[in-house]
Design a protein around this motif. Structure first.
Motif, PDB file in Angstrom:
ATOM      1  N   GLN A  64       0.683  -1.026  -0.051  1.00 23.23           N
ATOM      2  CA  GLN A  64       0.194   0.001  -0.073  1.00 23.23           C
ATOM      3  C   GLN A  64       0.854   1.279   0.223  1.00 23.23           C
ATOM      4  O   GLN A  64       0.354   2.467  -0.033  1.00 23.23           O
ATOM      5  CB  GLN A  64      -0.966   0.013   1.310  1.00 23.23           C
ATOM      6  CG  GLN A  64      -2.006  -1.079   1.051  1.00 23.23           C
ATOM      7  CD  GLN A  64      -2.836  -1.145   2.387  1.00 23.23           C
ATOM      8  OE1 GLN A  64      -2.401  -0.467   3.535  1.00 23.23           O
ATOM      9  NE2 GLN A  64      -4.088  -1.708   2.290  1.00 23.23           N
ATOM     10  N   GLY A  65       2.292   0.980  -0.051  1.00 26.39           N
ATOM     11  CA  GLY A  65       2.794   2.538   0.158  1.00 26.39           C
ATOM     12  C   GLY A  65       3.804   2.750   1.194  1.00 26.39           C
ATOM     13  O   GLY A  65       4.519   3.648   1.490  1.00 26.39           O
ATOM     14  N   SER A  82      12.273   4.170  -7.201  1.00 27.42           N
ATOM     15  CA  SER A  82      10.937   3.602  -6.866  1.00 27.42           C
ATOM     16  C   SER A  82      10.785   3.662  -5.333  1.00 27.42           C
ATOM     17  O   SER A  82      11.599   3.477  -4.383  1.00 27.42           O
ATOM     18  CB  SER A  82      11.558   1.878  -7.174  1.00 27.42           C
ATOM     19  OG  SER A  82      10.407   0.930  -6.599  1.00 27.42           O
ATOM     20  N   TRP A  83       9.454   3.859  -5.189  1.00 26.11           N
ATOM     21  CA  TRP A  83       9.165   4.149  -3.620  1.00 26.11           C
ATOM     22  C   TRP A  83       9.107   2.770  -3.054  1.00 26.11           C
ATOM     23  O   TRP A  83       9.393   2.609  -1.890  1.00 26.11           O
ATOM     24  CB  TRP A  83       7.731   4.704  -3.634  1.00 26.11           C
ATOM     25  CG  TRP A  83       7.284   4.952  -2.189  1.00 26.11           C
ATOM     26  CD1 TRP A  83       6.252   4.359  -1.605  1.00 26.11           C
ATOM     27  CD2 TRP A  83       7.891   5.967  -1.260  1.00 26.11           C
ATOM     28  NE1 TRP A  83       6.070   4.753  -0.162  1.00 26.11           N
ATOM     29  CE2 TRP A  83       7.137   5.890  -0.009  1.00 26.11           C
ATOM     30  CE3 TRP A  83       8.637   6.978  -1.507  1.00 26.11           C
ATOM     31  CZ2 TRP A  83       7.246   6.901   1.062  1.00 26.11           C
ATOM     32  CZ3 TRP A  83       8.929   7.886  -0.378  1.00 26.11           C
ATOM     33  CH2 TRP A  83       8.330   7.513   0.873  1.00 26.11           C
ATOM     34  N   LEU A  84       8.857   1.714  -3.457  1.00 25.92           N
ATOM     35  CA  LEU A  84       8.751   0.401  -3.021  1.00 25.92           C
ATOM     36  C   LEU A  84      10.317  -0.124  -2.592  1.00 25.92           C
ATOM     37  O   LEU A  84      10.400  -0.530  -1.463  1.00 25.92           O
ATOM     38  CB  LEU A  84       8.330  -0.846  -4.148  1.00 25.92           C
ATOM     39  CG  LEU A  84       8.576  -2.120  -3.624  1.00 25.92           C
ATOM     40  CD1 LEU A  84       7.653  -2.428  -2.499  1.00 25.92           C
ATOM     41  CD2 LEU A  84       8.314  -3.132  -4.852  1.00 25.92           C
ATOM     42  N   LEU A  88      19.441  -2.118  -1.752  1.00 28.17           N
ATOM     43  CA  LEU A  88      18.162  -1.485  -1.867  1.00 28.17           C
ATOM     44  C   LEU A  88      18.252   0.043  -2.040  1.00 28.17           C
ATOM     45  O   LEU A  88      17.675   0.749  -2.931  1.00 28.17           O
ATOM     46  CB  LEU A  88      17.262  -1.885  -0.988  1.00 28.17           C
ATOM     47  CG  LEU A  88      16.979  -3.345  -0.785  1.00 28.17           C
ATOM     48  CD1 LEU A  88      15.979  -3.777   0.322  1.00 28.17           C
ATOM     49  CD2 LEU A  88      15.807  -3.578  -2.186  1.00 28.17           C
ATOM     50  N   VAL A  89      19.254   0.449  -1.051  1.00 31.14           N
ATOM     51  CA  VAL A  89      19.705   1.980  -1.354  1.00 31.14           C
ATOM     52  C   VAL A  89      19.979   2.338  -2.576  1.00 31.14           C
ATOM     53  O   VAL A  89      19.418   3.370  -3.251  1.00 31.14           O
ATOM     54  CB  VAL A  89      20.467   2.520  -0.303  1.00 31.14           C
ATOM     55  CG1 VAL A  89      20.772   3.928  -0.570  1.00 31.14           C
ATOM     56  CG2 VAL A  89      19.678   2.465   1.108  1.00 31.14           C
ATOM     57  N   TRP A  90      20.853   1.512  -3.104  1.00 31.20           N
ATOM     58  CA  TRP A  90      21.482   1.773  -4.730  1.00 31.20           C
ATOM     59  C   TRP A  90      20.435   1.737  -5.644  1.00 31.20           C
ATOM     60  O   TRP A  90      20.181   2.422  -6.413  1.00 31.20           O
ATOM     61  CB  TRP A  90      22.678   0.557  -4.844  1.00 31.20           C
ATOM     62  CG  TRP A  90      23.226   0.896  -6.120  1.00 31.20           C
ATOM     63  CD1 TRP A  90      24.032   1.733  -6.497  1.00 31.20           C
ATOM     64  CD2 TRP A  90      22.777  -0.127  -7.254  1.00 31.20           C
ATOM     65  NE1 TRP A  90      24.244   1.344  -7.964  1.00 31.20           N
ATOM     66  CE2 TRP A  90      23.572   0.434  -8.491  1.00 31.20           C
ATOM     67  CE3 TRP A  90      21.943  -0.914  -7.457  1.00 31.20           C
ATOM     68  CZ2 TRP A  90      23.413   0.077  -9.691  1.00 31.20           C
ATOM     69  CZ3 TRP A  90      21.550  -1.524  -8.824  1.00 31.20           C
ATOM     70  CH2 TRP A  90      22.479  -0.917  -9.800  1.00 31.20           C
ATOM     71  N   GLY A  91      19.458   0.620  -5.572  1.00 32.29           N
ATOM     72  CA  GLY A  91      18.342   0.495  -6.483  1.00 32.29           C
ATOM     73  C   GLY A  91      17.349   1.731  -6.358  1.00 32.29           C
ATOM     74  O   GLY A  91      17.093   1.992  -7.366  1.00 32.29           O
ATOM     75  N   TRP A  92      17.138   2.137  -5.205  1.00 34.39           N
ATOM     76  CA  TRP A  92      16.236   3.389  -5.021  1.00 34.39           C
ATOM     77  C   TRP A  92      16.908   4.528  -5.842  1.00 34.39           C
ATOM     78  O   TRP A  92      16.370   5.129  -6.446  1.00 34.39           O
ATOM     79  CB  TRP A  92      15.919   3.794  -3.809  1.00 34.39           C
ATOM     80  CG  TRP A  92      15.146   4.811  -3.271  1.00 34.39           C
ATOM     81  CD1 TRP A  92      14.169   5.403  -3.752  1.00 34.39           C
ATOM     82  CD2 TRP A  92      15.762   6.145  -2.655  1.00 34.39           C
ATOM     83  NE1 TRP A  92      13.830   6.527  -3.530  1.00 34.39           N
ATOM     84  CE2 TRP A  92      14.832   6.989  -2.669  1.00 34.39           C
ATOM     85  CE3 TRP A  92      17.105   6.342  -2.113  1.00 34.39           C
ATOM     86  CZ2 TRP A  92      15.039   8.598  -2.211  1.00 34.39           C
ATOM     87  CZ3 TRP A  92      17.282   7.510  -1.502  1.00 34.39           C
ATOM     88  CH2 TRP A  92      16.468   8.546  -1.518  1.00 34.39           C
TER      89      TRP A  92
END
Length: 276
Positions: free
Chosen positions: A125-126, A175-177, A166-170
């Motif tokens: 849901q975010g 992406s908010w996910l 995940l930080v690198w991916g963000w």
């Protein structure tokens, strides 16, 4: 007692992080360091510790007393909301009554399953405040199941590596996910890493006065405008000194004492008796 004191210190660590993030959010400035490595990392720790504390208090109190405790916490949140709309005390009180109290009748594994499911739904849901009920249940489950301390280093390394990826991916995708997942894994890394460090008494005392320090911190944020690190740093330094001084003379912080008196419907002794 040692284990409880370390949890108090972890709560103090979370209060410090929340102060920095809340000050930054109120300032409206851009701070990539805070956004990428601090935002969303500390309220999951604080939420899980709320679930842990719920189990500890339940062992010495009735569920009716816990319900009164949550009711008064909701009242504190309503008062805080008049000057700080971003408060979370009402959320903790609401979900404590709606999720933790019913879950207290269930075995630890069932509570863990509910917590994981609730966190999963919230991520879909975010994230944000929707994560709170699942995190509360996760904290309750951890306290009920008591995973062995030897798992801490493995939990720290795995969560730190996952959070870094995940930080690198963000940062690469926006992406908010990925941000939400990086924040949760980062929270796990900060918590497990902190518990591997030597004890730090100033944070322990700040954690024992978490309600007082959290509320007073939001008052400072509402009344001041200045550089994020200056406002947060000075506030935390004053809170650390006051917490040390206050708990040298009293058992509970000022708002913690009021909360306890209201919950028990009686005046609770607070001043320490000095040993000759």
């Amino acid at each position: 007692m040692t284990r409880i004191r370390r949890l108090d210190a972890l709560r103090g660590f979370a209060v410090c992080g929340i102060m920095v993030v809340n000050t930054w959010q109120h300032s409206g400035t851009q701070e990539r360091l805070i956004e990428g490595f601090l935002q969303g990392r500390f309220y999951p720790i604080f939420s899980a510790l709320f679930g842990v504390s719920f189990v500890l208090i339940l062992r010495g109190s009735s569920r009716w007393m816990l319900l009164r405790r949550l009711l008064w916490l909701f009242c504190f949140g309503v008062i805080q909301h008049t000057f700080y709309p971003g408060e979370v005390l009402t959320d903790y009180a609401f979900w404590g009554a709606l999720a933790l109290l019913p879950a207290s009748f269930l075995p630890g594994l069932a509570v863990l399953a509910l917590g994981v499911a609730a966190v999963g739904v919230a991520i879909w849901q975010g994230g944000g405040a929707a994560l709170i009920p699942g995190l509360l249940l996760a904290g309750m489950a951890i306290m009920e199941l008591r995973p062995p301390g030897r798992l801490l280093p493995y939990a720290f390394v795995s969560s730190a590596l996952l959070s870094g990826c995940l930080v690198w991916g963000w940062l690469s995708t926006g992406s908010w996910l990925l941000f939400t997942l990086s924040a949760l894994s980062g929270a796990a890394a900060y918590a497990t890493g902190f518990l591997l460090l030597p004890p730090f008494p100033p944070l322990e005392r700040m954690g024992r006065m978490a309600l007082t320090n959290y509320l007073s911190g939001t008052v400072v944020i509402a009344l001041t405008h200045g550089p994020v690190w200056t406002v947060a740093g000075l506030t935390l330094a004053v809170q650390a000194a006051v917490s040390w001084w206050w708990l040298s003379a009293f058992r509970y912080g000022p708002l913690e004492w009021v909360w306890r008196c209201l919950t028990r419907l009686e005046r609770v002794p607070n001043r320490r008796i000095l040993q000759e």
